[in-house]
Design a protein around this motif. Structure first.
Motif, PDB file in Angstrom:
ATOM      1  N   THR A 152       6.627   4.181   1.795  1.00  0.00           N
ATOM      2  CA  THR A 152       6.701   5.639   1.766  1.00  0.00           C
ATOM      3  C   THR A 152       8.105   6.016   1.338  1.00  0.00           C
ATOM      4  OG1 THR A 152       5.135   5.730   3.619  1.00  0.00           O
ATOM      5  CG2 THR A 152       6.287   7.766   3.040  1.00  0.00           C
ATOM      6  N   ASP A 153       8.254   6.358   0.063  1.00  0.00           N
ATOM      7  CA  ASP A 153       9.563   6.621  -0.529  1.00  0.00           C
ATOM      8  C   ASP A 153      10.480   5.420  -0.304  1.00  0.00           C
ATOM      9  OD1 ASP A 153       8.776   9.067  -1.547  1.00  0.00           O
ATOM     10  OD2 ASP A 153       9.319  10.138   0.269  1.00  0.00           O
ATOM     11  N   THR A 154      11.549   5.560   0.462  1.00  0.00           N
ATOM     12  CA  THR A 154      12.505   4.451   0.610  1.00  0.00           C
ATOM     13  C   THR A 154      12.257   3.606   1.854  1.00  0.00           C
ATOM     14  OG1 THR A 154      14.078   5.858   1.801  1.00  0.00           O
ATOM     15  CG2 THR A 154      14.299   5.757  -0.596  1.00  0.00           C
ATOM     16  N   GLU A 177       4.757  -0.047  -8.397  1.00  0.00           N
ATOM     17  CA  GLU A 177       4.563   1.378  -8.176  1.00  0.00           C
ATOM     18  C   GLU A 177       3.135   1.668  -7.746  1.00  0.00           C
ATOM     19  OE1 GLU A 177       5.414   3.141 -11.949  1.00  0.00           O
ATOM     20  OE2 GLU A 177       3.498   2.533 -12.812  1.00  0.00           O
ATOM     21  N   CYS A 178       2.943   2.856  -7.168  1.00  0.00           N
ATOM     22  CA  CYS A 178       1.620   3.282  -6.715  1.00  0.00           C
ATOM     23  C   CYS A 178       0.679   3.463  -7.911  1.00  0.00           C
ATOM     24  CB  CYS A 178       1.756   4.594  -5.937  1.00  0.00           C
ATOM     25  SG  CYS A 178       0.166   5.293  -5.434  1.00  0.00           S
ATOM     26  N   LEU A 179      -0.561   3.032  -7.750  1.00  0.00           N
ATOM     27  CA  LEU A 179      -1.545   3.149  -8.825  1.00  0.00           C
ATOM     28  C   LEU A 179      -1.850   4.602  -9.193  1.00  0.00           C
ATOM     29  CD1 LEU A 179      -4.075   0.322  -7.895  1.00  0.00           C
ATOM     30  CD2 LEU A 179      -2.715   0.478  -9.991  1.00  0.00           C
ATOM     31  N   SER A 180      -1.486   5.531  -8.322  1.00  0.00           N
ATOM     32  CA  SER A 180      -1.752   6.935  -8.652  1.00  0.00           C
ATOM     33  C   SER A 180      -0.955   7.388  -9.867  1.00  0.00           C
ATOM     34  CB  SER A 180      -1.423   7.837  -7.457  1.00  0.00           C
ATOM     35  OG  SER A 180      -0.028   7.885  -7.205  1.00  0.00           O
ATOM     36  N   ARG A 181       0.143   6.675 -10.197  1.00  0.00           N
ATOM     37  CA  ARG A 181       0.941   7.051 -11.358  1.00  0.00           C
ATOM     38  C   ARG A 181       0.127   6.939 -12.646  1.00  0.00           C
ATOM     39  NH1 ARG A 181       6.227   7.899 -12.882  1.00  0.00           N
ATOM     40  NH2 ARG A 181       7.058   7.514 -10.811  1.00  0.00           N
ATOM     41  N   SER A 182      -0.849   6.041 -12.672  1.00  0.00           N
ATOM     42  CA  SER A 182      -1.668   5.870 -13.880  1.00  0.00           C
ATOM     43  C   SER A 182      -2.821   6.867 -13.946  1.00  0.00           C
ATOM     44  CB  SER A 182      -2.224   4.443 -13.932  1.00  0.00           C
ATOM     45  OG  SER A 182      -3.091   4.201 -12.831  1.00  0.00           O
ATOM     46  N   LYS A 183      -2.987   7.688 -12.911  1.00  0.00           N
ATOM     47  CA  LYS A 183      -4.052   8.692 -12.880  1.00  0.00           C
ATOM     48  C   LYS A 183      -3.474  10.050 -13.281  1.00  0.00           C
ATOM     49  CE  LYS A 183      -6.732   5.566 -10.944  1.00  0.00           C
ATOM     50  NZ  LYS A 183      -7.864   4.934 -11.672  1.00  0.00           N
ATOM     51  N   LYS A 184      -3.893  10.562 -14.404  1.00  0.00           N
ATOM     52  CA  LYS A 184      -3.340  11.810 -14.917  1.00  0.00           C
ATOM     53  C   LYS A 184      -3.517  12.944 -13.908  1.00  0.00           C
ATOM     54  CE  LYS A 184      -3.279  14.773 -18.999  1.00  0.00           C
ATOM     55  NZ  LYS A 184      -3.841  15.016 -20.361  1.00  0.00           N
ATOM     56  N   GLY A 185      -2.387  13.548 -13.554  1.00  0.00           N
ATOM     57  CA  GLY A 185      -2.417  14.679 -12.641  1.00  0.00           C
ATOM     58  C   GLY A 185      -2.597  14.319 -11.179  1.00  0.00           C
ATOM     59  N   CYS A 199       1.154  10.736  -6.702  1.00  0.00           N
ATOM     60  CA  CYS A 199       1.528  11.224  -5.377  1.00  0.00           C
ATOM     61  C   CYS A 199       3.030  11.410  -5.206  1.00  0.00           C
ATOM     62  CB  CYS A 199       1.000  10.276  -4.302  1.00  0.00           C
ATOM     63  SG  CYS A 199       1.798   8.648  -4.306  1.00  0.00           S
ATOM     64  N   GLY A 200       3.830  10.896  -6.152  1.00  0.00           N
ATOM     65  CA  GLY A 200       5.282  11.075  -6.086  1.00  0.00           C
ATOM     66  C   GLY A 200       6.031   9.999  -5.320  1.00  0.00           C
ATOM     67  N   VAL A 254       0.850  -1.187   0.000  1.00  0.00           N
ATOM     68  CA  VAL A 254       0.000   0.000   0.000  1.00  0.00           C
ATOM     69  C   VAL A 254       0.891   1.244   0.000  1.00  0.00           C
ATOM     70  CG1 VAL A 254      -1.760   1.287   1.285  1.00  0.00           C
ATOM     71  CG2 VAL A 254      -1.808  -1.219   1.274  1.00  0.00           C
ATOM     72  N   CYS A 255       0.470   2.277  -0.722  1.00  0.00           N
ATOM     73  CA  CYS A 255       1.210   3.535  -0.759  1.00  0.00           C
ATOM     74  C   CYS A 255       1.027   4.286   0.548  1.00  0.00           C
ATOM     75  CB  CYS A 255       0.731   4.386  -1.938  1.00  0.00           C
ATOM     76  SG  CYS A 255       1.502   6.011  -2.018  1.00  0.00           S
ATOM     77  N   GLY A 256       2.147   4.692   1.143  1.00  0.00           N
ATOM     78  CA  GLY A 256       2.081   5.437   2.394  1.00  0.00           C
ATOM     79  C   GLY A 256       1.763   6.902   2.205  1.00  0.00           C
ATOM     80  N   LYS A 257       1.693   7.352   0.964  1.00  0.00           N
ATOM     81  CA  LYS A 257       1.405   8.764   0.690  1.00  0.00           C
ATOM     82  C   LYS A 257      -0.062   9.017   0.358  1.00  0.00           C
ATOM     83  CE  LYS A 257       5.962  10.418  -0.605  1.00  0.00           C
ATOM     84  NZ  LYS A 257       6.740  11.237  -1.572  1.00  0.00           N
TER      85      LYS A 257
END
Length: 211
Positions: free
Chosen positions: A183-185, A93-101, A104-105, A69-72
């Protein structure tokens, strides 16, 4: 010791035993396994039949990543091919990367490095849960003096340097890992008994050269 904690310690001890066998210690596998089944409280012998031992490292990684799970932003992680280089490596990778805009980084994790990270997490769990000491307490009487000498040398190496490599017993982790928050590293792994362990990623990129 409750049943969930018993299962966690049992599974970690099985991984420890598998690593010791990789080191060619003079272990009588049937005697040690019987001792673990009989001496762990509560008895967990039924676990011997619930894990497929023909699982590949890739299949193991896929099972574990279903708990990532993404910590961000709280979304789950998924895998895809990473095309920003010529390597064509698969990453988690976090699924948010596939959501345009909406990205979460958060960091991604290379699939080739994931078993190394899991091995480091397992090693840290073993250290903090005193798995080696627990194993010695429950099984030392099974071994002769010569075997004990070899055993202690290899156990010290595991404590100081980590595990030797991936073994089929690792797939037992799928049963006791409830969630892995990235969460990042930093990966925070929560087990079925509620205990959690933080691990800093040690491998960010595959060690390859572009073709």
């Amino acid at each position: 010791m409750n049943n969930m904690s018993g299962e966690v310690d049992y599974r970690l001890t099985k991984i420890l035993l598998a690593d010791l066998r990789l080191r060619e210690t003079r272990l009588n596998e049937s005697e040690v396994n019987r001792a673990l089944i009989e001496r762990f409280n509560p008895p967990l012998g039924f676990l011997e039949e619930d894990t497929p031992f023909d699982q590949t490292v890739e299949e193991f990684s896929d099972l574990i990543t279903k708990r990532m799970v993404c910590g961000k932003c709280g979304r789950f992680f998924s895998s895809r091919l990473w095309h920003s280089t010529s390597y064509h490596n698969r990453v988690y990778e976090c699924l948010s990367r596939s959501k345009k805009g909406q990205f979460c980084g958060n960091w991604h994790i290379y699939e080739k490095n994931f078993p190394l990270e899991i091995g480091a997490i397992i090693w840290e769990m073993m250290r903090k849960r005193h798995t080696v000491e627990l194993f010695v307490m429950k099984s030392y009487s099974l071994f002769d003096e010569e075997t004990l000498g070899s055993l202690y040398t290899n156990l010290e190496s595991i404590l100081n340097e980590g595990l030797k490599g991936f073994t089929p017993e690792w797939n037992g982790m799928n049963y006791i890992v409830s969630k892995m928050v990235i969460t990042d590293t930093i990966i925070e792994t929560t087990l079925s008994d509620g205990t959690s362990y933080k691990h800093e990623l040690i491998h960010h990129r595959p060690k390859e050269k572009r073709k």
